[in-house]
Scaffold this motif. Structure first.
Motif, mmCIF file in Angstrom:
data_model
loop_
_atom_site.group_PDB
_atom_site.id
_atom_site.type_symbol
_atom_site.label_atom_id
_atom_site.label_comp_id
_atom_site.label_asym_id
_atom_site.label_seq_id
_atom_site.Cartn_x
_atom_site.Cartn_y
_atom_site.Cartn_z
ATOM 1 N N THR A 104 0.859 -1.174 0.000
ATOM 2 C CA THR A 104 0.000 0.000 0.000
ATOM 3 C C THR A 104 0.893 1.221 0.000
ATOM 4 O O THR A 104 1.823 1.319 0.797
ATOM 5 N N PHE B 177 -12.173 -0.058 -3.176
ATOM 6 C CA PHE B 177 -11.071 0.483 -2.385
ATOM 7 C C PHE B 177 -11.518 1.496 -1.338
ATOM 8 O O PHE B 177 -11.124 1.391 -0.186
ATOM 9 N N SER C 153 -6.677 4.736 -6.051
ATOM 10 C CA SER C 153 -6.226 3.345 -5.966
ATOM 11 C C SER C 153 -6.513 2.579 -7.251
ATOM 12 O O SER C 153 -5.683 1.788 -7.716
ATOM 13 N N GLU D 252 -4.139 -0.552 -8.994
ATOM 14 C CA GLU D 252 -4.903 -1.617 -9.633
ATOM 15 C C GLU D 252 -4.763 -1.605 -11.154
ATOM 16 O O GLU D 252 -4.288 -2.570 -11.754
ATOM 17 N N GLU E 254 -3.757 2.362 -3.078
ATOM 18 C CA GLU E 254 -3.201 1.030 -3.253
ATOM 19 C C GLU E 254 -1.988 1.099 -4.164
ATOM 20 O O GLU E 254 -1.965 1.845 -5.147
#
Length: 424
Positions: free
Chosen positions: A9, A92, A266, A271, A412
């Motif tokens: 993260t 997320f 994120s 992703e 993320e």
């Protein structure tokens, strides 16, 4: 199947505590939160509507297993992905969505868990006891040494016992990609032309190919019905009394701002740019493309990016042509910093332009798995441009967070972006 190590993260922003977000011409935060929830409800409802059409096409295929009916079911699957991929912008930042998402969109999957696979696939023999369990061919298997009766393929079996069985994420028994595999079969073309090519006779009990055609039909019917259950559940969570809507409306809607920017950043960075695109490009592996059986990855990426844009601009075009729109994150950012909003909208435009270029290249005959193939300089370059646009887009969301004086938000991350030397 090659995979990245566990993705970290990443703290792209560490700012001060959340003070009131206010400006003379800024919309009410609660109104922005309501728009966000309304778009989510509409997107999941549209996903359910299209999944019902997919179910009808699959029913027809099972009753009359012809190549035409298989082609119709495949088209219905592709159509069903259009609204669903736009809902990924709600991941997320919303725990209820992220906890649920693996039931409907988990990937990559070890497809040998479900059905027959090629000998080359069998010979890879990774450290997953269920890698080639083949539920369709076997009425009993062992999970962690314990026998499991698989003679009757039920929702409880698929979602309760097989999904992520043994704690292995690639043991995917449910969702869109399980259905995709059952409609297309394996794509054995590597980074060459062509998608999966499962014959319709795999569902023909009178002229059965692949063996166990009755059980294959049963699996396809059950997994599709389960998808409808899951989509109906999530659409309800964003309805007037749903838990997801109530969560983002908390604190006068202020909770939505955190959910929105964590979700957008994120999805853009870790992703999409990382796990879905950079990883596959680094190792030139078609197994890491998102819709790998159908060669529909170009659409998956396009509609993911569109979903991000929808949320930021507070506008979603429904399948029936109507538009759900209202006060948006863009409005709030612009009230604080017109420059920040302009930069973000420009970054969104650039991402959409490149996603469209990938789509046009795919429609011109070069599928996404060919674009990421080793030695395809033009295809690699285009995909990398889109990756860089997504990264730049995430940086603009970071600036928006700063402009709004929001508390620390972590996006993320992905080893493929943050620690490429760890990718194997």
């Amino acid at each position: 199947m090659l995979r990245a190590l566990a993705a970290p993260t990443v703290c792209l922003l560490c700012a001060a505590a959340l003070p009131p977000v206010a400006a003379a011409d800024a919309p009410d935060v609660a109104a922005v939160a309501k728009t966000y929830a309304d778009i989510a409800e509409a997107g999941y409802t549209d996903s359910l509507i299209e999944a019902r059409k997919l179910e009808a096409a699959i029913d027809t295929l099972i009753k009359t297993p012809t190549e035409d009916n298989l082609a119709t079911a495949r088209k219905a699957w592709i159509a069903a992905r259009v609204p669903y991929m736009q809902t990924e912008a709600f991941r997320f930042g919303n725990k209820i969505v992220d906890d649920w998402e693996g039931r409907v969109n988990a990937w990559p999957l070890d497809e040998g868990l479900i059905d027959y696979v090629s000998q080359d696939y069998v010979d890879q023999a990774p450290a997953n006891d269920l890698y080639v369990a083949n539920i369709i061919a076997n009425t009993s298997i062992k999970i962690a040494g314990e026998p499991v009766d698989t003679s009757n393929i039920t929702k409880e079996l698929l979602s309760g016992k097989l999904q992520e069985a043994g704690g292995v994420e690639s043991n995917v028994a449910t969702g869109y990609h399980a259905i995709e595999f059952l409609l297309w079969g394996q794509d054995l073309n590597g980074t060459g032309p062509g998608a999966g090519n499962r014959p319709a006779t795999d569902y023909d009990t009178k002229s059965c190919t692949g063996g166990h055609c009755d059980r294959r039909a049963q699996y396809l019917e059950v997994v599709t019905d389960l998808l409808l259950d899951d989509l109906a559940f999530m659409a309800a969570q964003w309805g007037p009394d749903g838990a997801a809507r109530q969560a983002v409306m908390a604190d006068g809607g202020r909770a939505a701002l955190i959910a929105i920017f964590k979700g957008l950043g994120s999805l853009s960075y870790g992703e999409m740019a990382g796990e879905r695109m950079k990883l596959a490009l680094l190792i030139h592996d078609p197994e890491e493309e998102h819709d790998c059986f159908s060669d529909n990855t170009h659409d998956a990426h396009y509609y993911d990016a569109l979903g991000i844009r929808n949320v930021y601009l507070g506008s979603y075009k429904r399948l029936d042509g109507s538009v759900v729109a209202g006060p948006s994150p863009s409005d709030i950012v612009r009230a604080k910093s017109a420059e920040a909003d302009a930069r973000t909208q420009s970054a969104l435009d650039e991402t959409m332009k490149l996603m469209d270029a990938i789509g046009q290249r795919a429609k011109g005959g070069e599928a996404y798995d060919q674009m990421i193939g080793e030695g395809n300089e033009a295809g690699n370059a285009l995909v990398d441009e889109a990756i860089q646009a997504l990264i730049a887009q995430a940086k603009e969301f970071e600036r928006d967070i700063t402009a709004l004086d929001l508390k620390a938000i972590e996006f993320e991350g992905s080893d493929s972006l943050d620690s490429p030397g760890n990718v194997r």
